[in-house]
Design an enzyme around this catalytic site. Sequence first.
Site, mmCIF file in Angstrom:
data_model
loop_
_atom_site.group_PDB
_atom_site.id
_atom_site.type_symbol
_atom_site.label_atom_id
_atom_site.label_comp_id
_atom_site.label_asym_id
_atom_site.label_seq_id
_atom_site.Cartn_x
_atom_site.Cartn_y
_atom_site.Cartn_z
ATOM 1 N N ASN A 50 -0.960 2.880 -2.609
ATOM 2 C CA ASN A 50 -1.133 3.544 -1.354
ATOM 3 C C ASN A 50 -0.174 4.690 -1.077
ATOM 4 O O ASN A 50 0.825 4.722 -1.339
ATOM 5 C CB ASN A 50 -0.904 2.112 -0.055
ATOM 6 C CG ASN A 50 -1.118 2.673 1.115
ATOM 7 O OD1 ASN A 50 -0.602 3.655 1.714
ATOM 8 N ND2 ASN A 50 -2.175 1.885 1.823
ATOM 9 N N HIS A 73 -5.443 4.780 0.499
ATOM 10 C CA HIS A 73 -5.298 3.455 0.126
ATOM 11 C C HIS A 73 -4.903 3.125 -1.344
ATOM 12 O O HIS A 73 -5.434 3.979 -1.940
ATOM 13 C CB HIS A 73 -6.191 2.504 0.840
ATOM 14 C CG HIS A 73 -6.276 2.187 2.107
ATOM 15 N ND1 HIS A 73 -7.000 1.224 3.037
ATOM 16 C CD2 HIS A 73 -5.790 2.883 3.355
ATOM 17 C CE1 HIS A 73 -6.659 1.125 4.007
ATOM 18 N NE2 HIS A 73 -5.912 2.319 4.338
ATOM 19 N N GLU A 100 -6.556 1.352 -3.656
ATOM 20 C CA GLU A 100 -7.598 1.414 -4.218
ATOM 21 C C GLU A 100 -8.137 2.752 -4.358
ATOM 22 O O GLU A 100 -8.757 3.244 -5.591
ATOM 23 C CB GLU A 100 -8.658 0.282 -3.623
ATOM 24 C CG GLU A 100 -8.143 -0.996 -3.719
ATOM 25 C CD GLU A 100 -7.691 -1.508 -2.462
ATOM 26 O OE1 GLU A 100 -7.185 -2.494 -2.069
ATOM 27 O OE2 GLU A 100 -6.903 -0.572 -1.436
ATOM 28 N N SER A 141 -6.063 -8.098 -0.660
ATOM 29 C CA SER A 141 -7.430 -8.317 -0.513
ATOM 30 C C SER A 141 -7.685 -6.788 0.265
ATOM 31 O O SER A 141 -7.470 -6.201 1.319
ATOM 32 C CB SER A 141 -7.782 -9.281 0.391
ATOM 33 O OG SER A 141 -9.309 -9.222 0.625
ATOM 34 N N CYS A 188 -9.586 -3.796 2.176
ATOM 35 C CA CYS A 188 -10.074 -3.579 3.505
ATOM 36 C C CYS A 188 -11.584 -3.187 3.313
ATOM 37 O O CYS A 188 -12.132 -3.084 2.358
ATOM 38 C CB CYS A 188 -9.346 -2.416 4.274
ATOM 39 S SG CYS A 188 -9.686 -0.731 3.380
ATOM 40 N N CYS A 196 -12.147 0.111 1.649
ATOM 41 C CA CYS A 196 -12.003 -0.034 0.237
ATOM 42 C C CYS A 196 -13.172 -0.840 -0.405
ATOM 43 O O CYS A 196 -13.717 -0.504 -1.497
ATOM 44 C CB CYS A 196 -10.802 -0.540 -0.261
ATOM 45 S SG CYS A 196 -9.524 0.954 0.106
ATOM 46 N N ASP A 255 -1.668 0.953 9.385
ATOM 47 C CA ASP A 255 -2.344 0.885 8.081
ATOM 48 C C ASP A 255 -3.776 0.131 8.508
ATOM 49 O O ASP A 255 -4.967 0.322 7.913
ATOM 50 C CB ASP A 255 -1.772 0.437 7.003
ATOM 51 C CG ASP A 255 -2.363 0.418 5.785
ATOM 52 O OD1 ASP A 255 -2.791 1.592 5.331
ATOM 53 O OD2 ASP A 255 -2.723 -0.561 5.067
#
Length: 148
Positions: A42, A53, A55, A78, A80, A83, A143
């Site tokens: 991130n 982010h 990912e 996990s 969002c 993503c 975030d």
Amino acid sequence: MNTDSDYMRLALEEARKSFEEGGVPVGAVMVENGRVIASGHNRRVQDGDPVSHGEMDCIRKAGRRGRYEDVTLYTTLSPCMMCSGTIVQFGIRRVVVGEDRNFRGNIQFLQEHGVEVALLQDEPCIKLMSEFIRTRPDLWDEDIAGNE
């Protein structure tokens, strides 16, 4: 190195980098045929980029690809919805998630769109994110933008 736990350790190293840089501790690693092809973390705070982010940073670093169906994306938290949508859009078929206790994310959405999801509930991932939420609730709120 070729187990989900091994690759999650690499993603966790990325998350720690972000934490040490003053950012949100989410890290990701992309693996294809047992070889790491990209890693990222991130960078929202560091780059002033609201969509950077973990990912997304990893996918960007993997560069342009014709296909994604043979890759596995490892992420410490996990994903969002942004993503998760990107994962579905590019046809990533397998995602390994470090934890969903600190943020439920969108595992069900991924599964409903044909993505195989392995949830590890990895204690080091849980602990790092818990520490961040406790010490930087302002950044955490920024975030997730109230989407817990």
